[in-house]
Design a protein around this motif. Structure first.
Motif, PDB file in Angstrom:
ATOM      1  N   PRO A  96      -9.839   4.473   5.590  1.00 31.64           N
ATOM      2  CA  PRO A  96      -8.673   4.599   4.715  1.00 31.64           C
ATOM      3  C   PRO A  96      -7.833   5.833   5.036  1.00 31.64           C
ATOM      4  O   PRO A  96      -6.609   5.807   4.934  1.00 31.64           O
ATOM      5  N   GLN A  97      -8.512   6.912   5.459  1.00 34.54           N
ATOM      6  CA  GLN A  97      -7.791   8.166   5.723  1.00 34.54           C
ATOM      7  C   GLN A  97      -6.778   8.015   6.857  1.00 34.54           C
ATOM      8  O   GLN A  97      -5.780   8.735   6.907  1.00 34.54           O
ATOM      9  N   ALA A 103       1.691   8.114   4.757  1.00 28.04           N
ATOM     10  CA  ALA A 103       2.261   9.298   4.106  1.00 28.04           C
ATOM     11  C   ALA A 103       3.191  10.033   5.064  1.00 28.04           C
ATOM     12  O   ALA A 103       4.289  10.452   4.685  1.00 28.04           O
ATOM     13  N   THR A 151       0.846  -1.201   0.000  1.00 28.56           N
ATOM     14  CA  THR A 151       0.000   0.000   0.000  1.00 28.56           C
ATOM     15  C   THR A 151       0.878   1.246   0.000  1.00 28.56           C
ATOM     16  O   THR A 151       0.615   2.231  -0.670  1.00 28.56           O
ATOM     17  N   ARG A 152       1.944   1.166   0.774  1.00 28.73           N
ATOM     18  CA  ARG A 152       2.807   2.331   0.880  1.00 28.73           C
ATOM     19  C   ARG A 152       3.419   2.679  -0.481  1.00 28.73           C
ATOM     20  O   ARG A 152       3.450   3.845  -0.871  1.00 28.73           O
ATOM     21  N   ILE A 176      -7.222  11.883   0.759  1.00 27.41           N
ATOM     22  CA  ILE A 176      -6.022  11.644  -0.027  1.00 27.41           C
ATOM     23  C   ILE A 176      -5.584  12.889  -0.827  1.00 27.41           C
ATOM     24  O   ILE A 176      -4.392  13.122  -1.025  1.00 27.41           O
ATOM     25  N   LEU A 232      -8.939   2.826  -0.674  1.00 30.88           N
ATOM     26  CA  LEU A 232      -7.920   3.697  -0.070  1.00 30.88           C
ATOM     27  C   LEU A 232      -7.883   5.075  -0.737  1.00 30.88           C
ATOM     28  O   LEU A 232      -7.223   5.980  -0.254  1.00 30.88           O
ATOM     29  N   LEU A 283       0.756   4.148  -2.625  1.00 28.26           N
ATOM     30  CA  LEU A 283       0.401   5.485  -2.145  1.00 28.26           C
ATOM     31  C   LEU A 283       1.436   6.533  -2.557  1.00 28.26           C
ATOM     32  O   LEU A 283       1.091   7.614  -3.042  1.00 28.26           O
ATOM     33  N   ILE A 330      -6.904   5.334  -3.964  1.00 27.50           N
ATOM     34  CA  ILE A 330      -5.851   5.263  -4.977  1.00 27.50           C
ATOM     35  C   ILE A 330      -6.449   4.723  -6.278  1.00 27.50           C
ATOM     36  O   ILE A 330      -6.736   3.531  -6.384  1.00 27.50           O
ATOM     37  N   THR A 367      -3.756   5.743   5.190  1.00 24.78           N
ATOM     38  CA  THR A 367      -2.927   6.498   4.245  1.00 24.78           C
ATOM     39  C   THR A 367      -2.276   7.699   4.939  1.00 24.78           C
ATOM     40  O   THR A 367      -1.161   8.079   4.609  1.00 24.78           O
TER      41      THR A 367
END
Ligand code: GLU
Length: 463
Positions: free
Chosen positions: A271-272, A279, A19-20, A293, A63, A23, A65, A275
């Motif tokens: 999701p916020q 981030a 995911t990272r 996002i 997410l 992202l 994305i 992520t």
């Protein structure tokens, strides 16, 4: 124009680790007005997992994305899935080109022979590598292997040299090709290119200008640069991000590294929060916040990415989740409530009141059910002390006829005047009698939400 990509293989799930990478590519594309490509790398058909492509696209979408180009959105450089690229014959052409330029050779070494080679090297204290033994086979030797029934793979003749690049995160990175494990296999015996070759061809095909991926790919990059050079391709810019670590500083463990986004969603993470933390871990300085996002993208700066690995703590995501939930109105949380909000025939208006009453008391959306039960179905186990029972009787006598948001205040002021009670002595027996818990949501909104019937019944029951 920046063109970045996330290139998962449909072999598993979207988890914290990948995911990272997704992202960071996405945020960088959005921040720079570039293009985010989602490519599916499914050349390793034995490892592909049925249905995982659709799931990973869905999880990424959850997410926030979403691809600009890819298997779903299409794009000028389609196809975006390896199996479809195979069908176009592009890989075959490139392989033929590499062969014609004498960069490839057939290797017939069996798995057993490779294993023995490795064992001997290890016992001599050397790093195991393929010793390039089939680089210069004669036609007779090849024919003999074929007569034995062996099918060759194609290996890339790795030139003896130092490969270096200016990494946007790590600065100058150097690799001597003698440390890359010998000539790599680039085409399997079935004619399908392996990851390193397919991935390099794909990046050229999709005009990728920057590759952002984990530090665990640096040796691949060195190998791929040699392949790019052999093919005469431009080499994309490279940014290798430091690895995420577990809270104790060890490699992100199976437990966390493989923590599926789907599992987190099912537990009621938003999701916020996920992520937001990822981030911030990638940019250091700023305190993590859960945020939409677009907001994360606006603040994102690849140049701020540190070289040190960061620690990922799921408890921190939990805290961000709880903080973020408090800021959301019912309208904002509604799209996420599916599966968490118990079946009810309550009006939307009343559900909104419920949300407002309990949102400060939950960490994960899965806590919602307990709050719902507390309000409408059953009390907790806490009981009213004997010496408070008279007081509860008094409360029943002055219970207002109709309930609204001021009821709690009215009730407690009346009781305060009639008795000597104040503060905790005044509120706690009422809270315990009504909810069965010593802690919980604010009583004002709660009373209004429950309504007179439930509150009266619970007060009586507590006696
Ligand atoms: N398909 C590769 C993987 O899943 C992509 C790696 C890359 O980002 O180049 O590891």
């Amino acid at each position: 124009m920046t063109r970045v990509r996330f290139a998962p293989s449909p072999t598993g799930k979207i988890h914290i680790g990948n995911t990272r990478t997704a992202l960071l590519n996405y945020l960088h594309a959005k921040k720079t007005g570039g293009t985010f490509i989602l490519r599916i790398e499914d050349t390793d058909s034995q490892r592909n997992v049925e249905g995982s492509e659709a799931r990973l696209i869905e999880d990424l979408k959850w997410l926030g994305i979403v691809e600009d180009e890819g298997t779903v959105a299409g794009g000028d450089y389609a196809p975006y899935r390896d199996s479809e690229i195979i069908a176009t014959g592009i890989y075959e052409e490139v392989i033929a080109d590499l062969k014609a330029k004498d960069h490839l050779y057939e290797c017939f070494v069996s798995q057993e022979e490779l294993d023995i080679m490795r064992k001997i090297q290890t016992s001599q204290g050397k790093a195991p590598k393929y010793d390039n033994r089939h680089r210069n086979l004669s036609e007779e030797e090849k024919a003999a292997f074929i007569a034995e029934g062996r099918t060759p793979v194609l290996r890339f003749k790795m030139p003896e040299k130092e490969i270096s690049w200016n990494d946007l995160v790590r600065g100058e990175v150097k690799f001597h090709t003698s440390n890359l494990g010998g000539d790599p296999v680039v085409v399997r015996s079935n004619g399908i290119p392996v990851f390193a070759l397919a991935n390099a061809i794909n990046d050229e095909l999709h005009k990728v200008s920057l590759v952002i991926r984990g530090e665990d790919h640096t040796a691949n990059t060195a190998q791929q640069i040699a392949i790019y050079e052999a093919l005469g391709y431009d080499i994309p810019q490279m940014a290798h991000t430091p690895m995420l670590l577990d809270t104790d500083g060890s490699k992100l463990s199976k437990r966390l590294g493989s923590l599926g986004i789907r599992d987190l969603k099912a537990e009621g993470y938003l999701p916020q929060a996920i992520t937001g933390l990822l981030a911030s871990l990638s940019m250091g300085s700023e305190a993590p916040v859960a945020a939409e996002i677009e907001e994360l993208a606006a603040k994102f700066d690849l140049a701020k990415m540190g070289r040190n690995s960061a620690k990922f703590d799921i408890e921190q995501v939990k805290r961000l989740n709880a903080q973020f939930i408090q800021t959301l109105s019912y309208e904002q949380i509604k799209p996420y409530l599916d599966g968490f909000m118990p079946e009810t025939d309550m009006s939307e208006e009343k559900i909104a009141l419920f949300w407002e009453a309990i949102k400060k008391n939950i960490t994960l959306l899965s806590d919602l059910k307990a709050e719902f039960d507390l309000c409408f179905n059953k009390k907790g186990d806490e009981v009213v002390a004997e010496e408070d029972k008279e007081f509860i009787k008094q409360a029943l006598e002055v219970l207002p006829e109709s309930f609204d948001e001021t009821t709690w205040k009215t009730l407690t002021s009346t009781l305060k005047e009639q008795t000597d009670r104040k503060g905790k002595q005044l509120f706690m027996p009422l809270r315990v009698a009504i909810t069965g818990f010593a802690h919980g949501p604010e009583m004002g909104p709660l009373l209004n939400l429950m309504g007179r019937e439930i509150v009266k019944a619970r007060l009586e029951q507590s006696l």
